[in-house]
Design a protein around this motif. Sequence first.
Motif, PDB file in Angstrom:
ATOM      1  N   ASP A   1      20.615 -14.166 -35.736  1.00  0.00           N
ATOM      2  CA  ASP A   1      21.575 -13.847 -35.028  1.00  0.00           C
ATOM      3  C   ASP A   1      22.471 -12.981 -35.680  1.00  0.00           C
ATOM      4  OD1 ASP A   1      20.963 -15.527 -32.936  1.00  0.00           O
ATOM      5  OD2 ASP A   1      22.452 -17.060 -33.389  1.00  0.00           O
ATOM      6  N   THR A   2      22.830 -13.002 -36.919  1.00  0.00           N
ATOM      7  CA  THR A   2      23.575 -12.147 -37.852  1.00  0.00           C
ATOM      8  C   THR A   2      23.069 -10.735 -37.861  1.00  0.00           C
ATOM      9  OG1 THR A   2      24.195 -14.080 -39.372  1.00  0.00           O
ATOM     10  CG2 THR A   2      24.445 -11.897 -39.965  1.00  0.00           C
ATOM     11  N   PHE A   3      21.650 -10.591 -37.908  1.00  0.00           N
ATOM     12  CA  PHE A   3      21.217  -9.281 -37.953  1.00  0.00           C
ATOM     13  C   PHE A   3      21.154  -8.548 -36.477  1.00  0.00           C
ATOM     14  CE2 PHE A   3      18.298  -5.758 -38.952  1.00  0.00           C
ATOM     15  CZ  PHE A   3      18.752  -5.300 -39.973  1.00  0.00           C
ATOM     16  N   ALA A   4      21.086  -9.302 -35.533  1.00  0.00           N
ATOM     17  CA  ALA A   4      20.957  -9.089 -34.118  1.00  0.00           C
ATOM     18  C   ALA A   4      22.593  -8.296 -34.045  1.00  0.00           C
ATOM     19  CB  ALA A   4      20.651 -10.097 -33.147  1.00  0.00           C
ATOM     20  N   LEU A   5      23.489  -9.028 -34.502  1.00  0.00           N
ATOM     21  CA  LEU A   5      24.709  -8.775 -34.160  1.00  0.00           C
ATOM     22  C   LEU A   5      25.195  -7.401 -35.017  1.00  0.00           C
ATOM     23  CD1 LEU A   5      27.933  -9.513 -33.559  1.00  0.00           C
ATOM     24  CD2 LEU A   5      27.975 -10.523 -35.772  1.00  0.00           C
ATOM     25  N   ILE A   6      24.765  -7.148 -36.305  1.00  0.00           N
ATOM     26  CA  ILE A   6      24.955  -5.935 -37.086  1.00  0.00           C
ATOM     27  C   ILE A   6      24.358  -4.901 -36.448  1.00  0.00           C
ATOM     28  CG2 ILE A   6      24.503  -4.949 -39.263  1.00  0.00           C
ATOM     29  CD1 ILE A   6      24.916  -7.921 -40.557  1.00  0.00           C
ATOM     30  N   THR A   7      23.085  -5.185 -35.930  1.00  0.00           N
ATOM     31  CA  THR A   7      22.270  -4.128 -35.465  1.00  0.00           C
ATOM     32  C   THR A   7      22.752  -3.698 -34.092  1.00  0.00           C
ATOM     33  OG1 THR A   7      20.135  -4.985 -36.357  1.00  0.00           O
ATOM     34  CG2 THR A   7      19.928  -3.478 -34.572  1.00  0.00           C
ATOM     35  N   VAL A  33      15.051  -9.674 -33.752  1.00  0.00           N
ATOM     36  CA  VAL A  33      13.728 -10.351 -33.836  1.00  0.00           C
ATOM     37  C   VAL A  33      13.107  -9.713 -34.952  1.00  0.00           C
ATOM     38  CG1 VAL A  33      11.239 -10.047 -32.332  1.00  0.00           C
ATOM     39  CG2 VAL A  33      13.486 -10.716 -31.334  1.00  0.00           C
ATOM     40  N   LEU A  34      13.137  -8.632 -35.248  1.00  0.00           N
ATOM     41  CA  LEU A  34      12.511  -7.814 -36.358  1.00  0.00           C
ATOM     42  C   LEU A  34      12.761  -8.665 -37.460  1.00  0.00           C
ATOM     43  CD1 LEU A  34      12.342  -4.023 -35.279  1.00  0.00           C
ATOM     44  CD2 LEU A  34      10.431  -5.559 -35.239  1.00  0.00           C
ATOM     45  N   MET A  35      14.070  -8.510 -38.049  1.00  0.00           N
ATOM     46  CA  MET A  35      14.499  -9.282 -38.954  1.00  0.00           C
ATOM     47  C   MET A  35      14.161 -10.599 -39.256  1.00  0.00           C
ATOM     48  SD  MET A  35      15.553  -8.258 -42.018  1.00  0.00           S
ATOM     49  CE  MET A  35      16.760  -7.774 -42.862  1.00  0.00           C
ATOM     50  N   GLY A  36      14.085 -11.253 -38.168  1.00  0.00           N
ATOM     51  CA  GLY A  36      13.875 -12.732 -38.186  1.00  0.00           C
ATOM     52  C   GLY A  36      12.481 -13.103 -38.523  1.00  0.00           C
ATOM     53  N   THR A  37      11.685 -11.988 -37.961  1.00  0.00           N
ATOM     54  CA  THR A  37      10.088 -12.233 -38.233  1.00  0.00           C
ATOM     55  C   THR A  37       9.838 -11.715 -39.623  1.00  0.00           C
ATOM     56  OG1 THR A  37       9.817 -11.594 -36.014  1.00  0.00           O
ATOM     57  CG2 THR A  37       7.923 -11.116 -37.512  1.00  0.00           C
ATOM     58  N   PHE A  38      10.644 -10.582 -40.242  1.00  0.00           N
ATOM     59  CA  PHE A  38      10.351 -10.390 -41.673  1.00  0.00           C
ATOM     60  C   PHE A  38      10.660 -11.423 -42.604  1.00  0.00           C
ATOM     61  CE2 PHE A  38      12.030  -8.367 -45.404  1.00  0.00           C
ATOM     62  CZ  PHE A  38      10.925  -7.902 -45.913  1.00  0.00           C
ATOM     63  N   VAL A  39      11.942 -11.982 -42.397  1.00  0.00           N
ATOM     64  CA  VAL A  39      12.139 -12.973 -43.171  1.00  0.00           C
ATOM     65  C   VAL A  39      11.524 -14.112 -43.219  1.00  0.00           C
ATOM     66  CG1 VAL A  39      14.358 -14.488 -43.782  1.00  0.00           C
ATOM     67  CG2 VAL A  39      14.721 -12.120 -43.233  1.00  0.00           C
ATOM     68  N   ALA A  40      11.360 -14.773 -41.959  1.00  0.00           N
ATOM     69  CA  ALA A  40      10.542 -15.952 -41.921  1.00  0.00           C
ATOM     70  C   ALA A  40       9.007 -15.812 -42.343  1.00  0.00           C
ATOM     71  CB  ALA A  40      10.623 -16.377 -40.521  1.00  0.00           C
ATOM     72  N   THR A  41       8.608 -14.518 -42.197  1.00  0.00           N
ATOM     73  CA  THR A  41       7.068 -14.475 -42.657  1.00  0.00           C
ATOM     74  C   THR A  41       7.161 -14.440 -44.112  1.00  0.00           C
ATOM     75  OG1 THR A  41       6.523 -13.091 -40.797  1.00  0.00           O
ATOM     76  CG2 THR A  41       5.143 -12.710 -42.768  1.00  0.00           C
ATOM     77  N   LEU A  59       2.598 -13.283 -35.942  1.00  0.00           N
ATOM     78  CA  LEU A  59       2.517 -13.545 -34.344  1.00  0.00           C
ATOM     79  C   LEU A  59       3.330 -15.033 -34.048  1.00  0.00           C
ATOM     80  CD1 LEU A  59      -1.171 -12.824 -33.367  1.00  0.00           C
ATOM     81  CD2 LEU A  59       0.946 -11.506 -32.756  1.00  0.00           C
ATOM     82  N   THR A  60       3.196 -15.791 -35.037  1.00  0.00           N
ATOM     83  CA  THR A  60       3.894 -17.147 -34.942  1.00  0.00           C
ATOM     84  C   THR A  60       5.517 -16.719 -35.092  1.00  0.00           C
ATOM     85  OG1 THR A  60       1.952 -18.325 -35.354  1.00  0.00           O
ATOM     86  CG2 THR A  60       4.179 -19.464 -35.548  1.00  0.00           C
ATOM     87  N   THR A  61       5.964 -16.228 -36.146  1.00  0.00           N
ATOM     88  CA  THR A  61       7.374 -15.827 -36.410  1.00  0.00           C
ATOM     89  C   THR A  61       8.010 -14.723 -35.522  1.00  0.00           C
ATOM     90  OG1 THR A  61       6.662 -14.277 -38.131  1.00  0.00           O
ATOM     91  CG2 THR A  61       7.078 -16.455 -38.850  1.00  0.00           C
ATOM     92  N   LEU A  62       7.203 -13.852 -34.883  1.00  0.00           N
ATOM     93  CA  LEU A  62       7.503 -13.066 -34.078  1.00  0.00           C
ATOM     94  C   LEU A  62       7.941 -13.738 -32.725  1.00  0.00           C
ATOM     95  CD1 LEU A  62       8.281 -10.268 -33.005  1.00  0.00           C
ATOM     96  CD2 LEU A  62       5.690 -10.074 -32.160  1.00  0.00           C
ATOM     97  N   PHE A  63       7.031 -14.634 -32.212  1.00  0.00           N
ATOM     98  CA  PHE A  63       7.198 -15.613 -31.140  1.00  0.00           C
ATOM     99  C   PHE A  63       8.514 -16.481 -31.351  1.00  0.00           C
ATOM    100  CE2 PHE A  63       6.567 -19.794 -29.225  1.00  0.00           C
ATOM    101  CZ  PHE A  63       6.646 -19.275 -27.726  1.00  0.00           C
TER     102      PHE A  63
END
Length: 118
Positions: A1-7, A33-41, A59-63
């Motif tokens: 959410d935070t990175f979505a806000l900043i972006t 989505v990209l940052m959430g995927t990167f951080v979680a992965t 794929l899982t973290t992207l979903f």
Amino acid sequence: DTFALITGMYIGKNKLAPTISPHKTIEGFIGGVLMGTFVATTFYYTVIDPGISLAILILTTLFLAVVGQLGDLVFSSIKRTFNVKDFSNLIPGHGGILDRLDSLIFVILAFILVMGLI
């Protein structure tokens, strides 16, 4: 959410769903989505299980990152339907506790579904 806000604040130009959430942008959605995927992965792979298939993990973290963003939109839609700005005043300016957890609720449910399929 935070990175979505900043972006969205810095490069967002195209509205995602203006009737539901007028400040959310497509660029913010993609950035979140990209940052959430990167951080979680990165976290899962380095801390929990470096032996997992990287393709399945991404794929899982992207979903789950997409589901999190959609969960935020669903709760925004609920607020619009009932003409409510925030779910509570417990955290002034932040929309309340539910606004901090709205994405997480959907992500937990989606994670349970994914784990049942794997």
